[in-house]
Design an enzyme around this catalytic site. Structure first.
Site, PDB file in Angstrom:
ATOM      1  N   ASP A 104       0.861  -1.182   0.000  1.00 55.47           N
ATOM      2  CA  ASP A 104       0.000   0.000   0.000  1.00 55.47           C
ATOM      3  C   ASP A 104       0.895   1.229   0.000  1.00 55.47           C
ATOM      4  O   ASP A 104       1.823   1.330   0.813  1.00 55.47           O
ATOM      5  CB  ASP A 104      -0.908  -0.002   1.233  1.00 55.47           C
ATOM      6  CG  ASP A 104      -1.991   1.053   1.139  1.00 55.47           C
ATOM      7  OD1 ASP A 104      -3.084   0.739   0.640  1.00 55.47           O
ATOM      8  OD2 ASP A 104      -1.735   2.201   1.570  1.00 55.47           O
ATOM      9  N   ASN A 112      -2.390  13.236  -4.094  1.00 55.80           N
ATOM     10  CA  ASN A 112      -3.548  13.769  -4.816  1.00 55.80           C
ATOM     11  C   ASN A 112      -3.908  15.170  -4.347  1.00 55.80           C
ATOM     12  O   ASN A 112      -4.206  16.058  -5.164  1.00 55.80           O
ATOM     13  CB  ASN A 112      -4.749  12.844  -4.631  1.00 55.80           C
ATOM     14  CG  ASN A 112      -4.662  11.587  -5.470  1.00 55.80           C
ATOM     15  OD1 ASN A 112      -4.048  11.580  -6.531  1.00 55.80           O
ATOM     16  ND2 ASN A 112      -5.255  10.505  -4.994  1.00 55.80           N
ATOM     17  N   HIS A 117      -4.945  14.797  -9.057  1.00 52.97           N
ATOM     18  CA  HIS A 117      -5.199  13.386  -9.366  1.00 52.97           C
ATOM     19  C   HIS A 117      -4.431  12.912 -10.591  1.00 52.97           C
ATOM     20  O   HIS A 117      -4.121  11.722 -10.697  1.00 52.97           O
ATOM     21  CB  HIS A 117      -6.695  13.154  -9.555  1.00 52.97           C
ATOM     22  CG  HIS A 117      -7.467  13.215  -8.279  1.00 52.97           C
ATOM     23  ND1 HIS A 117      -7.584  12.145  -7.425  1.00 52.97           N
ATOM     24  CD2 HIS A 117      -8.148  14.238  -7.692  1.00 52.97           C
ATOM     25  CE1 HIS A 117      -8.310  12.489  -6.371  1.00 52.97           C
ATOM     26  NE2 HIS A 117      -8.663  13.749  -6.510  1.00 52.97           N
ATOM     27  N   ASP A 121      -2.381   9.614 -10.492  1.00 50.42           N
ATOM     28  CA  ASP A 121      -2.536   8.518 -11.455  1.00 50.42           C
ATOM     29  C   ASP A 121      -1.190   8.091 -12.032  1.00 50.42           C
ATOM     30  O   ASP A 121      -0.940   6.902 -12.255  1.00 50.42           O
ATOM     31  CB  ASP A 121      -3.471   8.936 -12.588  1.00 50.42           C
ATOM     32  CG  ASP A 121      -4.928   9.017 -12.151  1.00 50.42           C
ATOM     33  OD1 ASP A 121      -5.244   8.541 -11.048  1.00 50.42           O
ATOM     34  OD2 ASP A 121      -5.742   9.562 -12.918  1.00 50.42           O
ATOM     35  N   GLU A 149      -4.749   2.606  -3.960  1.00 51.10           N
ATOM     36  CA  GLU A 149      -3.289   2.539  -3.963  1.00 51.10           C
ATOM     37  C   GLU A 149      -2.775   1.212  -3.402  1.00 51.10           C
ATOM     38  O   GLU A 149      -1.626   1.095  -2.988  1.00 51.10           O
ATOM     39  CB  GLU A 149      -2.697   3.703  -3.157  1.00 51.10           C
ATOM     40  CG  GLU A 149      -3.043   3.711  -1.689  1.00 51.10           C
ATOM     41  CD  GLU A 149      -4.345   4.439  -1.358  1.00 51.10           C
ATOM     42  OE1 GLU A 149      -4.487   4.874  -0.198  1.00 51.10           O
ATOM     43  OE2 GLU A 149      -5.207   4.582  -2.247  1.00 51.10           O
TER      44      GLU A 149
END
Length: 245
Positions: A104, A112, A117, A121, A149
């Site tokens: 994770d 973000n 974002h 991404d 994530e």
């Protein structure tokens, strides 16, 4: 259209014969041979039409199969990272000797919130490409994006300690790759991880163990790898502190 074309000449000859039978025409009976010629032509045209239609059906079938395979692949693939998705993860048949690792990205929400974002991404895509490269090189059996994530990997290792070493190297690689490939992010994006052996009790227990180890890594400061060693003990790998020279 082909049926109409094929039967036009035989029907015309038959109409002529009916007219001759009713004394409406005075053609010679030699024209009866025209019926056989017309039927022969009809047979040739129909044979060609059937062959064309069979070819068309085969082509439509092949296109449908290709489309079906493509849709099946898309249904099992994460669109953002191109890794297999959770659906593919759930249908995997695991071996008892496999290791399951769950990773994770730490404080991904901060990426973000700070950079947007689109940058977030790109961080996920970079992580996905790194994991896929480890699959191609044979270090991992398979890698998945489970959602958000969170990622999962399958590792072939002779022991849980060996699996932990492999996963920790990949965890460090994620941090380095993001730093190199997404320079807009000015802070280190690290990853926490948990690993468990599939063993005799199967995937469900291993998933719970790996997820619990990941939670321990997160709650104990992040940027570390944890796993159960038995007797309710937890082993941890985390970055060594740097001391001033």
């Amino acid at each position: 259209r082909v049926l109409t074309l094929a039967w036009m000449l035989p029907i015309a000859v038959l109409i002529e014969r009916i007219g001759r039978g009713l004394n409406l025409t005075n053609y010679s009976q030699m024209t009866d041979f025209n019926l056989y010629l017309a039927l022969s032509a009809e047979a040739v045209v129909m044979t060609m039409a059937i062959a064309w239609r069979v070819h068309q059906v085969r082509r439509e079938r092949d296109e449908a199969l290709v489309l079906g395979h493509r849709l099946a692949d898309e249904a099992l693939t994460d669109a953002l990272t191109a890794l297999p998705n959770r659906r593919d993860f759930d249908r995997r048949v695991w071996r008892r000797t496999d290791m399951l690792g769950i990773l994770d990205l730490d404080r991904f929400k901060r990426v973000n919130d700070t950079y947007g974002h689109e940058t977030g991404d790109e961080v996920l895509r970079v992580t996905g490409r790194l994991l896929e490269s480890k699959v191609r090189s044979g270090q991992l059996l398979r890698a998945w994006r489970l959602g958000g994530e969170e990622f999962a990997v399958a590792i072939a290792a002779s022991s849980i300690d060996e699996g932990a070493i492999v996963l920790n190297a990949i965890r460090d690689g994620i941090r380095a790759e993001i730093a190199a490939r997404v320079p807009d992010v000015k802070f280190a994006v690290t990853a926490s991880a948990g690993v468990a052996r599939i063993g005799e009790e199967g995937m469900r227990k291993a998933y719970r163990a790996a997820d619990s180890a990941l939670y321990t890594a997160k709650s104990n400061g992040r940027n570390r790898l944890c796993w159960e060693t038995g007797h309710s003990e937890i082993a941890t790998i985390f970055p060594r502190r740097r001391f001033a020279a």
